[in-house]
Design a protein around this motif. Structure first.
Motif, PDB file in Angstrom:
ATOM      1  N   LEU A 182       8.397  -1.521  -3.554  1.00 19.00           N
ATOM      2  CA  LEU A 182       7.740  -1.008  -4.391  1.00 19.00           C
ATOM      3  C   LEU A 182       8.302   0.370  -4.436  1.00 19.00           C
ATOM      4  N   ARG A 183       8.162   1.097  -3.586  1.00 19.75           N
ATOM      5  CA  ARG A 183       9.298   1.678  -2.232  1.00 19.75           C
ATOM      6  C   ARG A 183      10.604   2.229  -3.036  1.00 19.75           C
TER       7      ARG A 183
ATOM      8  N   TYR B 126       0.034  -2.770  -5.074  1.00 24.73           N
ATOM      9  CA  TYR B 126      -0.141  -2.544  -4.364  1.00 24.73           C
ATOM     10  C   TYR B 126      -1.461  -2.451  -2.869  1.00 24.73           C
ATOM     11  N   GLU B 127      -2.161  -3.331  -3.172  1.00 24.46           N
ATOM     12  CA  GLU B 127      -3.155  -4.147  -2.783  1.00 24.46           C
ATOM     13  C   GLU B 127      -2.161  -4.735  -1.259  1.00 24.46           C
TER      14      GLU B 127
ATOM     15  N   ILE C 153      -1.973  -4.497  -9.179  1.00 23.95           N
ATOM     16  CA  ILE C 153      -3.404  -4.196  -8.707  1.00 23.95           C
ATOM     17  C   ILE C 153      -2.552  -4.444  -7.324  1.00 23.95           C
TER      18      ILE C 153
ATOM     19  N   ARG D  47       9.862   0.714   5.754  1.00 25.60           N
ATOM     20  CA  ARG D  47      10.243   1.891   4.900  1.00 25.60           C
ATOM     21  C   ARG D  47      11.487   0.223   3.958  1.00 25.60           C
TER      22      ARG D  47
ATOM     23  N   GLY E  44      -5.903 -10.174  -8.262  1.00 29.54           N
ATOM     24  CA  GLY E  44      -5.246  -8.802  -7.060  1.00 29.54           C
ATOM     25  C   GLY E  44      -4.855  -9.718  -5.939  1.00 29.54           C
TER      26      GLY E  44
ATOM     27  N   SER F 120       1.131  -2.494   5.765  1.00 29.17           N
ATOM     28  CA  SER F 120       1.225  -1.217   5.508  1.00 29.17           C
ATOM     29  C   SER F 120       2.418  -1.217   6.539  1.00 29.17           C
TER      30      SER F 120
ATOM     31  N   ASN G 118       9.683  -2.017   2.177  1.00 31.74           N
ATOM     32  CA  ASN G 118       9.099  -2.041   0.550  1.00 31.74           C
ATOM     33  C   ASN G 118       9.941  -1.740  -0.243  1.00 31.74           C
TER      34      ASN G 118
ATOM     35  N   SER H  16      -5.577  -9.403  -1.776  1.00 33.88           N
ATOM     36  CA  SER H  16      -6.182  -9.632  -1.086  1.00 33.88           C
ATOM     37  C   SER H  16      -6.818 -10.508  -1.521  1.00 33.88           C
ATOM     38  N   ALA H  17      -7.937 -11.240  -2.448  1.00 37.68           N
ATOM     39  CA  ALA H  17      -9.192 -12.228  -2.471  1.00 37.68           C
ATOM     40  C   ALA H  17      -8.138 -13.542  -3.264  1.00 37.68           C
TER      41      ALA H  17
ATOM     42  N   LEU I  79       0.951  -4.207  -0.536  1.00 37.34           N
ATOM     43  CA  LEU I  79       1.789  -2.938  -0.235  1.00 37.34           C
ATOM     44  C   LEU I  79       0.713  -2.740   0.885  1.00 37.34           C
ATOM     45  N   PHE I  80      -0.862  -2.517   0.916  1.00 38.28           N
ATOM     46  CA  PHE I  80      -2.014  -1.543   1.600  1.00 38.28           C
ATOM     47  C   PHE I  80      -1.895  -2.007   2.814  1.00 38.28           C
TER      48      PHE I  80
END
Lengths: 195, 195
Positions: free
Chosen positions: A123-124, A107-108, A104, A118, A24, A114, A121, A26-27, A110-111
């Motif tokens: 993925l957006r 999404y991590e 994953i 925009r 992923g 945040s 972004n 953040s890890a 982007l989260f």
DNA sequence: GGGAAAAATGAAAAATGTGTCATTTTTTTT
DNA sequence: AAAAAAAATGACACATTTTTCATTTTTCCC
């Protein structure tokens, strides 16, 4: 590692991509990248300053490759049905490669970021482009008499949400090829394909 | 923190939940929980041994609360339409609370713990339960003459994928209430609602 | 209010991760 | 093949996080 600097950067990027696919976003630590690349600690910092920077470059790399792959699969004068088939085939391929996808991590990322505007972004933009491209595809399919889709824009958006749902569940709760096929078939019924 | 031990455990759990909602799963450290709870380092370890253990308990807590909330909203002798309305209302509420959801943390957790057996996969069970419940709902809606849904099981599965897609995009690339409404409307059209 | 048990504390050792830089190795140039 | 430039190394100082545990504080019971 007797490679030239450009090649080495590429090598690091490819190796990092695998790490992000496994762990992923953040890890992942710089140490993980160093270990995976089997280079020196300082060596990595010569090319990239953080996992964040690395990840953004991996995204860029992947985006280019995806575009190339897609373009390479579409022949001359494709019909809407042809294009849809390639699109679904590519999506299915990505879906079923469990643990071999950046879904994953993306999404991590982007989260965790945040606050990024925009317009930046990734993925957006990819999602919106997907909706637009599918909308046009369904419209031209209607015109060509291949599809009979009442609400191309709504259907396109619906397709994209289903695909995101499939991607995320595939990476986490698991999914069989049979289920993917059933679901893609379900989606295609909404196009009222006539042939 | 003069509270009794059971209450304190509950307090830690609730606070941890907020931390997971803010930061996801893998980015959260025991230090984050300690800081958020304003307790001593050692104090936390008296109750929970790791973020992993904490997260599993948060999941359990949330699962119970969700069931209660849902049950509490359904009146006496509900029709299939009533139940569907409550279901969609709850989903929409969760969807629109950006940064106030465990969606990302849940998926991160599953991804980071992909070795956990299928039968213990919380999200998987929840997903499958969702499909089953919706299937029955659509079937009874058909029987009651409220819906005319050709393929209840397929439609149910499709609903669930869309909802997961909406959840994950809502937490990362963002989504407006208008878009959620459009998409839920699109889904409902597939039920051929007759009333 | 005295004493035992339970709960909580925070200092600190151990483990892990970050970013830098003097030095060494390799490559290139002359 | 010597000198200069470029690339790479890994040890180090610092920061963060984990986990433990001797000590203190609080609770509760008589």
């Amino acid at each position: 590692m007797g490679e030239k600097s450009v090649k080495k950067k590429q090598y690091i990027l490819n190796t990092a991509r695998k790490v992000f696919m496994e762990k992923g976003y953040s890890a992942v630590t710089m140490k993980d990248i160093v270990d995976a690349c089997e280079i020196s600690r300082g060596g990595l910092y010569l090319y990239f300053g953080s996992t964040d920077e690395l990840f953004r470059e991996v995204l860029k790399l992947e985006s280019e490759e995806t575009d190339d792959t897609f373009a390479g699969q579409i022949g001359e004068n494709p019909t809407p049905s042809d294009i849809l088939a390639v699109f679904l085939k590519e999506q299915k391929k990505e879906l079923l490669h469990k643990g071999d996808s950046l879904t994953i991590a993306k999404y991590e990322y982007l989260f965790a970021n945040s606050e990024i505007p925009r317009k930046d972004n990734y993925l957006r933009k990819q999602f919106e482009t997907g909706v637009k491209v599918l909308t046009k595809l369904f419209e031209s399919g209607n015109e060509a008499g291949e599809f009979s889709c009442e609400d191309p824009a709504g259907t396109a958006r619906n397709f994209m949400y289903v695909i995101e749902g499939l991607k995320i569940t595939s990476q986490t709760i698991g999914i069989t090829e049979q289920t993917v096929d059933k679901e893609l078939m379900f989606l295609m019924q909404g196009l009222g394909i006539t042939n």
